[in-house]
Design a protein around this motif. Sequence first.
Motif, short mmCIF file in Angstrom:
data_model
loop_
_atom_site.label_atom_id
_atom_site.label_comp_id
_atom_site.label_asym_id
_atom_site.label_seq_id
_atom_site.Cartn_x
_atom_site.Cartn_y
_atom_site.Cartn_z
N THR A 153 0.94 -1.36 -0.07
CA THR A 153 0.17 0.02 0.03
C THR A 153 1.03 1.23 -0.04
N ALA A 154 1.81 1.22 0.62
CA ALA A 154 2.80 2.60 0.75
C ALA A 154 3.77 2.58 -0.50
N VAL A 155 4.26 1.42 -0.95
CA VAL A 155 4.97 1.35 -2.09
C VAL A 155 4.61 1.48 -3.46
N GLY A 156 3.20 0.99 -3.58
CA GLY A 156 2.64 0.94 -4.60
C GLY A 156 1.57 2.10 -4.94
N THR A 157 1.86 3.33 -5.06
CA THR A 157 1.05 4.39 -4.95
C THR A 157 -0.18 4.33 -6.08
N ARG A 158 0.55 4.01 -7.05
CA ARG A 158 -0.14 3.90 -8.59
C ARG A 158 -0.88 2.57 -8.69
N ASP A 159 -0.19 1.50 -8.44
CA ASP A 159 -0.83 0.14 -8.71
C ASP A 159 0.18 -0.90 -8.06
N TRP A 160 -0.39 -2.03 -7.74
CA TRP A 160 0.38 -3.00 -7.23
C TRP A 160 -0.25 -4.45 -7.44
N MET A 161 0.40 -5.56 -7.60
CA MET A 161 -0.07 -6.97 -7.73
C MET A 161 0.75 -7.82 -6.93
N HIS A 162 -0.02 -9.06 -6.30
CA HIS A 162 0.54 -9.94 -5.56
C HIS A 162 0.15 -11.16 -6.05
N TRP A 163 1.16 -12.15 -5.98
CA TRP A 163 0.57 -13.71 -6.57
C TRP A 163 0.79 -14.69 -5.32
N GLY A 164 0.02 -16.00 -5.85
CA GLY A 164 0.17 -17.02 -4.70
C GLY A 164 -0.66 -16.96 -3.65
N GLN A 165 -1.42 -16.02 -3.13
CA GLN A 165 -2.08 -15.98 -2.14
C GLN A 165 -2.97 -17.10 -1.63
N ARG A 166 -3.94 -17.72 -2.82
CA ARG A 166 -4.68 -18.66 -2.59
C ARG A 166 -4.76 -19.47 -3.93
N GLY A 167 -3.22 -19.83 -4.15
CA GLY A 167 -2.91 -20.95 -5.16
C GLY A 167 -2.04 -20.35 -6.31
N ALA A 168 -1.43 -21.27 -7.16
CA ALA A 168 -0.72 -20.85 -8.43
C ALA A 168 -1.16 -19.82 -9.24
N ASP A 169 -2.57 -20.01 -9.42
CA ASP A 169 -3.23 -18.87 -10.59
C ASP A 169 -3.90 -17.78 -9.95
N SER A 170 -3.85 -17.76 -8.87
CA SER A 170 -4.30 -16.29 -7.77
C SER A 170 -3.45 -15.36 -7.89
N SER A 171 -3.94 -13.92 -7.86
CA SER A 171 -3.58 -12.92 -7.60
C SER A 171 -4.33 -11.72 -6.99
N VAL A 172 -3.58 -10.83 -6.35
CA VAL A 172 -4.48 -9.71 -5.72
C VAL A 172 -4.04 -8.45 -6.10
N ARG A 173 -5.05 -7.60 -6.67
CA ARG A 173 -4.46 -6.10 -7.39
C ARG A 173 -5.14 -5.12 -6.07
N LYS A 174 -4.34 -3.82 -6.26
CA LYS A 174 -4.69 -2.67 -5.56
C LYS A 174 -6.09 -2.29 -6.06
N ARG A 175 -6.94 -1.93 -5.01
CA ARG A 175 -8.22 -1.51 -5.07
C ARG A 175 -8.25 -0.15 -5.75
N ALA A 176 -8.83 0.13 -6.74
CA ALA A 176 -8.95 1.40 -7.46
C ALA A 176 -7.73 1.89 -8.08
N LEU A 310 8.51 -15.14 -7.67
CA LEU A 310 8.09 -13.81 -7.96
C LEU A 310 6.93 -13.75 -6.76
N GLN A 311 7.03 -12.81 -6.03
CA GLN A 311 6.00 -12.36 -4.90
C GLN A 311 5.09 -11.12 -5.20
N ALA A 312 5.71 -10.01 -5.69
CA ALA A 312 4.72 -8.92 -5.72
C ALA A 312 5.61 -7.91 -6.88
N VAL A 313 4.79 -7.09 -7.49
CA VAL A 313 5.05 -5.92 -8.23
C VAL A 313 4.41 -4.51 -8.11
N ALA A 314 5.23 -3.60 -7.68
CA ALA A 314 4.37 -2.17 -7.26
C ALA A 314 4.94 -1.09 -8.04
N VAL A 315 4.15 0.02 -8.51
CA VAL A 315 4.41 0.75 -9.28
C VAL A 315 4.00 2.36 -8.64
#
Length: 316
Positions: A153-176, A310-315
Amino acid sequence: MADEDRTRTDSGAGDASAKHRPGAAASGQTRTASRRFARARQRRRWAVEGVAALACLAALISYLGIRSDPAPDDEQAARPDGVTGVAARSPGFPATDGRTADAGVAEPGLRPRQRPPSPDPTPSATAPAPPPAQQPPVLSVTRAEMPAEVDLTAVGTRDWMHWGQRGADSSVRKRAGSGEIVDEGGAGTRVAWDGNQEHIRWSDGSSQRSARDSADGVYTCGAGNGFSLSVAGSGEPRTVQLYGGTWMARGRLEARLSTGGPAGSVALEDPYTSKSAQFTVTFTVPKGARLLLTWKVEKVFTPHCGNVGLQAVAVR
């Protein structure tokens, strides 16, 4: 006799003198009259010459006045397209207010030095602001040790993605978020795992609102396999942070621009165990262009699934 003759002589002389006096008077009167006549004639000549001079001066003034008016041939000046029109004035004549009068079109009936009234200023349309200058493409890639805990939330002020939270094909994105990060897939089979040494947290997720101390991520085994990502450009500088690692392998992060131009890469290697890193990519590309990232296995040091994770990417 002599006395008598003398007497006659004197008498004759006296008579002669008497005879000549009236003639002398007449002669004097004649000269005076001649002088008066000469003076009168000279005055008449002067008067005639004066009248003639005044007449010449009046004729000259009238001639100059006529010459000052524009001649019909001068008023009808031929235009380049063959249509005759009013001849343009010569520029540069001083105006009455001290400025230089602009060159204008002569109007009929104006005398020399006269100028037509100045037209009302026409309001000029506001020129559109020039578009901001596009910065040339910029790209740089660096690597640093990954922090023990990362707040997306702090480093991805524009956008971020996280992988593997609920399996190999799952990802979580920044809301809005801006949606600038795109998962382009990649070669190899993705596998989820929850044993990363560094933890991830967030509080503005979409499919999962928040998480604390997440050790989840995904990995893929074998040389040449890995992950492909892209980040949209906007013409302004952007900073991308990728959090990943290796296990008994050498991984390489390659960064390039869809427009061509500069490119860069950096490697992470540990032949014996696992290792994590924070990769920082700064770039600038025009709107519509993209940053292209490839995080893949370059070399393995074990036949038992040497891999990159790969864990996450932030922009921001």
